[in-house]
Design a protein around this motif. Structure first.
Motif, PDB file in Angstrom:
ATOM      1  N   THR A   6       0.351   5.157  14.755  1.00 30.59           N
ATOM      2  CA  THR A   6       0.184   4.156  15.987  1.00 30.59           C
ATOM      3  C   THR A   6      -0.279   2.695  14.833  1.00 30.59           C
ATOM      4  OG1 THR A   6      -1.112   5.841  17.428  1.00 30.59           O
ATOM      5  CG2 THR A   6      -1.504   3.585  17.740  1.00 30.59           C
ATOM      6  N   ALA A   7      -0.787   2.808  14.051  1.00 29.39           N
ATOM      7  CA  ALA A   7      -1.460   1.526  13.426  1.00 29.39           C
ATOM      8  C   ALA A   7       0.016   0.962  12.612  1.00 29.39           C
ATOM      9  CB  ALA A   7      -1.869   1.774  11.869  1.00 29.39           C
ATOM     10  N   LYS A   8       0.505   1.600  12.116  1.00 28.21           N
ATOM     11  CA  LYS A   8       1.717   1.062  11.414  1.00 28.21           C
ATOM     12  C   LYS A   8       2.955   0.032  12.805  1.00 28.21           C
ATOM     13  CE  LYS A   8       2.893   3.989   7.758  1.00 28.21           C
ATOM     14  NZ  LYS A   8       3.693   4.780   6.803  1.00 28.21           N
ATOM     15  N   LEU A   9       2.820   0.429  13.837  1.00 24.57           N
ATOM     16  CA  LEU A   9       3.706   0.173  14.926  1.00 24.57           C
ATOM     17  C   LEU A   9       3.098  -1.452  15.664  1.00 24.57           C
ATOM     18  CD1 LEU A   9       5.379   3.460  16.600  1.00 24.57           C
ATOM     19  CD2 LEU A   9       6.000   1.593  15.341  1.00 24.57           C
ATOM     20  N   VAL A  10       1.708  -0.760  16.205  1.00 24.87           N
ATOM     21  CA  VAL A  10      -0.099  -1.912  16.306  1.00 24.87           C
ATOM     22  C   VAL A  10       0.481  -2.741  15.577  1.00 24.87           C
ATOM     23  CG1 VAL A  10      -1.437  -2.715  17.095  1.00 24.87           C
ATOM     24  CG2 VAL A  10      -0.851  -0.515  17.777  1.00 24.87           C
ATOM     25  N   CYS A  11       0.337  -3.012  13.937  1.00 26.15           N
ATOM     26  CA  CYS A  11      -0.048  -4.046  13.134  1.00 26.15           C
ATOM     27  C   CYS A  11       1.625  -4.838  13.316  1.00 26.15           C
ATOM     28  CB  CYS A  11      -0.432  -3.138  12.054  1.00 26.15           C
ATOM     29  SG  CYS A  11      -2.201  -3.199  12.616  1.00 26.15           S
ATOM     30  N   LEU A  12       2.859  -4.849  13.972  1.00 25.03           N
ATOM     31  CA  LEU A  12       3.711  -5.023  13.418  1.00 25.03           C
ATOM     32  C   LEU A  12       4.130  -6.109  14.901  1.00 25.03           C
ATOM     33  CD1 LEU A  12       6.583  -2.443  13.346  1.00 25.03           C
ATOM     34  CD2 LEU A  12       5.595  -4.380  11.670  1.00 25.03           C
ATOM     35  N   ALA A  13       3.066  -6.051  15.267  1.00 23.86           N
ATOM     36  CA  ALA A  13       2.274  -7.374  16.968  1.00 23.86           C
ATOM     37  C   ALA A  13       2.332  -8.021  16.098  1.00 23.86           C
ATOM     38  CB  ALA A  13       1.491  -6.130  18.076  1.00 23.86           C
ATOM     39  N   HIS A  14       2.750  -9.809  16.165  1.00 23.29           N
ATOM     40  CA  HIS A  14       2.349 -10.442  15.826  1.00 23.29           C
ATOM     41  C   HIS A  14       0.889 -11.243  16.411  1.00 23.29           C
ATOM     42  CE1 HIS A  14       2.056 -15.041  15.061  1.00 23.29           C
ATOM     43  NE2 HIS A  14       1.532 -15.114  16.257  1.00 23.29           N
ATOM     44  N   THR A  15       0.186  -9.992  17.805  1.00 32.10           N
ATOM     45  CA  THR A  15      -1.014 -11.033  18.555  1.00 32.10           C
ATOM     46  C   THR A  15      -2.149 -10.036  17.374  1.00 32.10           C
ATOM     47  OG1 THR A  15      -1.042  -9.106  20.036  1.00 32.10           O
ATOM     48  CG2 THR A  15      -0.276 -11.225  20.347  1.00 32.10           C
ATOM     49  N   GLU A  16      -1.816  -9.182  16.994  1.00 34.29           N
ATOM     50  CA  GLU A  16      -3.020  -8.085  16.150  1.00 34.29           C
ATOM     51  C   GLU A  16      -2.860  -8.428  14.664  1.00 34.29           C
ATOM     52  OE1 GLU A  16      -4.524  -6.210  18.134  1.00 34.29           O
ATOM     53  OE2 GLU A  16      -3.970  -6.916  20.400  1.00 34.29           O
ATOM     54  N   GLN A  17      -1.590  -9.030  13.994  1.00 29.83           N
ATOM     55  CA  GLN A  17      -1.813  -9.124  12.759  1.00 29.83           C
ATOM     56  C   GLN A  17      -2.747  -9.300  11.853  1.00 29.83           C
ATOM     57  OE1 GLN A  17       1.720 -11.003  11.988  1.00 29.83           O
ATOM     58  NE2 GLN A  17       3.536 -10.088  11.817  1.00 29.83           N
ATOM     59  N   ASN A  18      -3.412 -10.253  12.343  1.00 27.13           N
ATOM     60  CA  ASN A  18      -5.151 -10.070  11.943  1.00 27.13           C
ATOM     61  C   ASN A  18      -6.607  -9.084  11.842  1.00 27.13           C
ATOM     62  OD1 ASN A  18      -3.473 -12.790  10.246  1.00 27.13           O
ATOM     63  ND2 ASN A  18      -3.481 -13.664  12.133  1.00 27.13           N
ATOM     64  N   GLN A  19      -5.902  -8.668  12.925  1.00 21.02           N
ATOM     65  CA  GLN A  19      -7.060  -7.931  13.327  1.00 21.02           C
ATOM     66  C   GLN A  19      -6.976  -6.575  12.523  1.00 21.02           C
ATOM     67  OE1 GLN A  19      -8.998  -7.562  16.134  1.00 21.02           O
ATOM     68  NE2 GLN A  19      -7.611 -10.205  16.813  1.00 21.02           N
ATOM     69  N   PRO A  20      -8.739  -6.037  12.134  1.00 26.94           N
ATOM     70  CA  PRO A  20      -8.679  -5.173  10.851  1.00 26.94           C
ATOM     71  C   PRO A  20      -8.241  -3.438  11.793  1.00 26.94           C
ATOM     72  CG  PRO A  20     -11.042  -6.237  11.305  1.00 26.94           C
ATOM     73  CD  PRO A  20      -9.712  -6.665  12.673  1.00 26.94           C
ATOM     74  N   MET A  40       0.484  -1.383   0.197  1.00 28.39           N
ATOM     75  CA  MET A  40       0.111  -0.352  -0.002  1.00 28.39           C
ATOM     76  C   MET A  40       0.618   1.327  -0.237  1.00 28.39           C
ATOM     77  SD  MET A  40      -3.165   1.148   2.335  1.00 28.39           S
ATOM     78  CE  MET A  40      -4.120  -0.540   2.129  1.00 28.39           C
ATOM     79  N   ASP A  41       0.756   2.272  -0.674  1.00 30.33           N
ATOM     80  CA  ASP A  41       1.656   2.791  -0.984  1.00 30.33           C
ATOM     81  C   ASP A  41       0.853   4.439   0.331  1.00 30.33           C
ATOM     82  OD1 ASP A  41      -0.511   4.903  -1.665  1.00 30.33           O
ATOM     83  OD2 ASP A  41      -0.122   4.440  -4.089  1.00 30.33           O
ATOM     84  N   VAL A  42       1.804   5.184   0.116  1.00 25.64           N
ATOM     85  CA  VAL A  42       1.531   6.476   1.752  1.00 25.64           C
ATOM     86  C   VAL A  42       0.352   7.061   1.373  1.00 25.64           C
ATOM     87  CG1 VAL A  42       2.146   8.915   2.607  1.00 25.64           C
ATOM     88  CG2 VAL A  42       3.635   6.768   1.694  1.00 25.64           C
ATOM     89  N   ASP A  43      -0.129   7.354  -0.278  1.00 22.68           N
ATOM     90  CA  ASP A  43      -2.032   8.187  -0.546  1.00 22.68           C
ATOM     91  C   ASP A  43      -2.965   7.233  -0.061  1.00 22.68           C
ATOM     92  OD1 ASP A  43      -0.362  10.554  -0.891  1.00 22.68           O
ATOM     93  OD2 ASP A  43      -0.221   9.462  -3.302  1.00 22.68           O
ATOM     94  N   SER A  44      -2.553   6.172  -0.155  1.00 15.81           N
ATOM     95  CA  SER A  44      -2.477   4.926   0.370  1.00 15.81           C
ATOM     96  C   SER A  44      -3.309   4.807   1.473  1.00 15.81           C
ATOM     97  CB  SER A  44      -3.237   3.231  -0.674  1.00 15.81           C
ATOM     98  OG  SER A  44      -3.314   3.612  -1.895  1.00 15.81           O
ATOM     99  N   GLU A  45      -2.528   4.502   2.225  1.00 18.10           N
ATOM    100  CA  GLU A  45      -2.618   4.154   3.821  1.00 18.10           C
ATOM    101  C   GLU A  45      -3.593   5.610   4.654  1.00 18.10           C
ATOM    102  OE1 GLU A  45       1.651   2.104   4.439  1.00 18.10           O
ATOM    103  OE2 GLU A  45       1.625   4.082   4.615  1.00 18.10           O
ATOM    104  N   LYS A  46      -2.672   6.891   4.172  1.00 15.19           N
ATOM    105  CA  LYS A  46      -4.068   8.252   4.535  1.00 15.19           C
ATOM    106  C   LYS A  46      -4.727   8.184   4.255  1.00 15.19           C
ATOM    107  CE  LYS A  46       0.193  10.990   4.846  1.00 15.19           C
ATOM    108  NZ  LYS A  46       1.382  12.146   4.644  1.00 15.19           N
TER     109      LYS A  46
END
Length: 56
Positions: free
Chosen positions: A32-46, A1-7
């Protein structure tokens, strides 16, 4: 996903959930999303669930 799509995705999530702790701060929400989604426990969460905007 590019930066514009992320935003765009983060702005959409925040627009769908007014009054969240990230209201008015899409850059903070995205960081926050970029950091949190690195956590193994959160990878499959929306994203909205992982950053605490909505409850699952």
């Amino acid at each position: 996903m590019d930066v514009d799509s992320e935003k765009a995705l983060m702005e959409k999530i925040l627009a769908e959930n007014p009054g969240s702790k990230f209201a008015g701060s899409p850059d903070v929400a995205l960081g926050t999303a970029k950091l949190v989604c690195l956590a193994h426990t959160e990878q499959n969460q929306p994203v909205a669930v992982a950053i605490g905007v909505v409850q699952q």
